[in-house]
Design an enzyme around this catalytic site. Structure first.
Site, mmCIF file in Angstrom:
data_model
loop_
_atom_site.group_PDB
_atom_site.id
_atom_site.type_symbol
_atom_site.label_atom_id
_atom_site.label_comp_id
_atom_site.label_asym_id
_atom_site.label_seq_id
_atom_site.Cartn_x
_atom_site.Cartn_y
_atom_site.Cartn_z
ATOM 1 N N THR A 8 43.969 31.556 6.272
ATOM 2 C CA THR A 8 45.230 30.972 6.020
ATOM 3 C C THR A 8 45.402 32.961 4.855
ATOM 4 O O THR A 8 44.701 33.836 4.808
ATOM 5 C CB THR A 8 44.896 30.603 4.133
ATOM 6 O OG1 THR A 8 46.035 30.537 3.405
ATOM 7 C CG2 THR A 8 43.838 31.194 3.466
ATOM 8 N N LYS A 13 44.803 29.691 -2.086
ATOM 9 C CA LYS A 13 44.505 28.538 -1.014
ATOM 10 C C LYS A 13 43.168 28.677 -0.635
ATOM 11 O O LYS A 13 42.411 28.569 -0.819
ATOM 12 C CB LYS A 13 45.580 28.329 0.136
ATOM 13 C CG LYS A 13 45.650 26.949 0.171
ATOM 14 C CD LYS A 13 46.057 27.439 1.994
ATOM 15 C CE LYS A 13 47.402 26.194 2.134
ATOM 16 N NZ LYS A 13 47.809 26.371 3.323
ATOM 17 N N ASP A 67 47.072 23.141 6.093
ATOM 18 C CA ASP A 67 48.440 22.883 5.970
ATOM 19 C C ASP A 67 49.166 21.476 4.643
ATOM 20 O O ASP A 67 47.774 20.739 5.096
ATOM 21 C CB ASP A 67 49.332 22.773 6.664
ATOM 22 C CG ASP A 67 50.705 23.322 7.010
ATOM 23 O OD1 ASP A 67 50.869 23.739 6.698
ATOM 24 O OD2 ASP A 67 51.508 22.272 7.141
ATOM 25 N N HIS A 174 44.174 16.686 -3.248
ATOM 26 C CA HIS A 174 44.683 16.459 -1.973
ATOM 27 C C HIS A 174 43.793 17.456 -1.259
ATOM 28 O O HIS A 174 42.538 16.618 -0.441
ATOM 29 C CB HIS A 174 45.704 17.466 -1.710
ATOM 30 C CG HIS A 174 46.152 18.275 -2.313
ATOM 31 N ND1 HIS A 174 46.641 19.208 -3.439
ATOM 32 C CD2 HIS A 174 46.915 19.163 -1.598
ATOM 33 C CE1 HIS A 174 47.265 20.056 -3.786
ATOM 34 N NE2 HIS A 174 47.481 20.736 -2.413
ATOM 35 N N ARG A 175 43.456 18.557 -0.496
ATOM 36 C CA ARG A 175 42.405 19.885 -0.752
ATOM 37 C C ARG A 175 40.963 19.332 -1.168
ATOM 38 O O ARG A 175 40.271 19.184 -0.154
ATOM 39 C CB ARG A 175 42.421 21.388 -1.095
ATOM 40 C CG ARG A 175 42.347 22.424 -0.695
ATOM 41 C CD ARG A 175 42.005 23.381 -0.890
ATOM 42 N NE ARG A 175 43.971 23.335 -0.390
ATOM 43 C CZ ARG A 175 44.918 23.318 -1.564
ATOM 44 N NH1 ARG A 175 44.656 23.690 -2.316
ATOM 45 N NH2 ARG A 175 46.471 23.898 -0.565
HETATM 46 P P1 ITT Z 1 48.864 29.993 5.306
HETATM 47 O O1 ITT Z 1 49.841 28.927 6.331
HETATM 48 O O2 ITT Z 1 48.639 31.316 5.416
HETATM 49 O O3 ITT Z 1 47.394 29.054 4.662
HETATM 50 P P2 ITT Z 1 51.337 29.027 3.482
HETATM 51 O O4 ITT Z 1 51.036 29.211 1.863
HETATM 52 O O5 ITT Z 1 52.373 29.710 3.738
HETATM 53 O O6 ITT Z 1 50.216 29.656 3.405
HETATM 54 P P3 ITT Z 1 51.337 25.674 3.604
HETATM 55 O O7 ITT Z 1 52.361 26.284 5.095
HETATM 56 O O8 ITT Z 1 50.517 24.961 3.606
HETATM 57 O O9 ITT Z 1 50.756 27.809 3.053
HETATM 58 O O10 ITT Z 1 52.154 25.842 2.803
HETATM 59 C C1 ITT Z 1 51.942 25.403 1.639
HETATM 60 C C2 ITT Z 1 52.475 25.239 0.128
HETATM 61 O O11 ITT Z 1 51.939 24.313 -0.531
HETATM 62 C C3 ITT Z 1 52.147 26.379 -0.638
HETATM 63 O O12 ITT Z 1 52.428 27.793 -0.657
HETATM 64 C C4 ITT Z 1 52.371 25.994 -2.056
HETATM 65 O O13 ITT Z 1 54.139 26.390 -3.021
HETATM 66 C C5 ITT Z 1 52.175 24.093 -1.958
HETATM 67 N N1 ITT Z 1 50.739 23.655 -2.335
HETATM 68 C C6 ITT Z 1 50.096 24.207 -0.997
HETATM 69 N N2 ITT Z 1 48.779 23.214 -1.916
HETATM 70 C C7 ITT Z 1 48.902 23.492 -3.379
HETATM 71 C C8 ITT Z 1 48.500 23.162 -4.577
HETATM 72 O O14 ITT Z 1 47.274 23.000 -4.222
HETATM 73 N N3 ITT Z 1 48.601 23.319 -5.580
HETATM 74 C C9 ITT Z 1 49.729 24.198 -5.592
HETATM 75 N N4 ITT Z 1 50.954 24.016 -4.705
HETATM 76 C C10 ITT Z 1 50.234 24.008 -3.314
#
Ligand code: ITT
Length: 189
Positions: A8, A13, A67, A174-175
């Protein structure tokens, strides 16, 4: 001890993923900065597998990817897999979402997270999903967490994700739920 690359580029995250992986028989390392994976999948599961698989192949090590995103019911599930691409910063993403939702009465939403683990050859060894139901507030509240946390209100806790301690968020998020489903399987690999 086998190496597990955490695939990531999102610091918020990353912190949460590392906390969930503490105490396991894996040596965690970070994905090289320059290694970026294009998220071309239509679902969280497809994108999690793409990220884990490509990072595993590029590094020759086991890799774990997450994701995730926010699905807002009144917006037909948006931003969903586009959650990270909804704006340039967390503040912009939140502002856009609040504007699109306007004064809509149905504020129901859910966070979704899919975690995938790939073997060094890129094949997927494990996959797990977790969700958390809540509501989108009209304005941000709290300073913890990352992303959409300040506008995601969990009725059972009477708090937003950003108002919970890290431990409280891990227990219900969720995580957290995806890791809960994944960890027993991960221990047997
Ligand atoms: P990686 O792909 O490099 O892991 P990313 O930020 O691009 O990083 P995602 O494509 O999975 O990751 O997008 C997830 C988005 O959803 C993230 O940027 C947040 O804006 C939101 N998100 C996911 N989990 C969250 C959480 O626990 N709390 C708040 N926002 C969250």
């Amino acid at each position: 001890m086998a190496v597990l690359v955490v695939a990531t580029g999102n610091p918020g995250k990353l912190k949460e993923m590392q906390a969930h992986l503490v105490g396991l028989d894996w040596e965690l390392t970070l994905k090289p900065d320059q290694l970026e994976v294009e998220e071309t999948g239509a679902t969280f599961a497809e994108n999690a597998c793409l990220k884990a698989s490509q990072v595993a192949q590029a590094t020759g090590e086991w890799a774990i990817a997450d994701d995730s995103g926010l699905e807002v019911m009144a917006l037909d599930g948006a931003p969903g897999v586009f959650s990270a691409r909804y704006g340039k910063t967390d503040a912009e993403r939140i502002e856009r979402l609040l504007n699109e939702l306007g004064n809509e009465l149905n504020r129901d939403a859910r966070f979704v997270c899919v975690i995938a683990i790939a073997r060094p050859d890129g094949t997927i060894a494990l996959q797990a999903e977790g969700t958390c139901d809540g509501r989108v507030l009209h304005a941000p509240r709290g300073s913890g967490g990352f992303g959409y946390d300040p506008i995601f209100y969990v009725p059972e806790q009477q708090r937003t994700f950003a108002e919970l301690s890290p431990d409280q968020k891990y227990a219900i998020s969720h995580r957290g739920k995806a890791f809960e489903a994944l960890l027993p399987q991960l221990r047997t690999l």
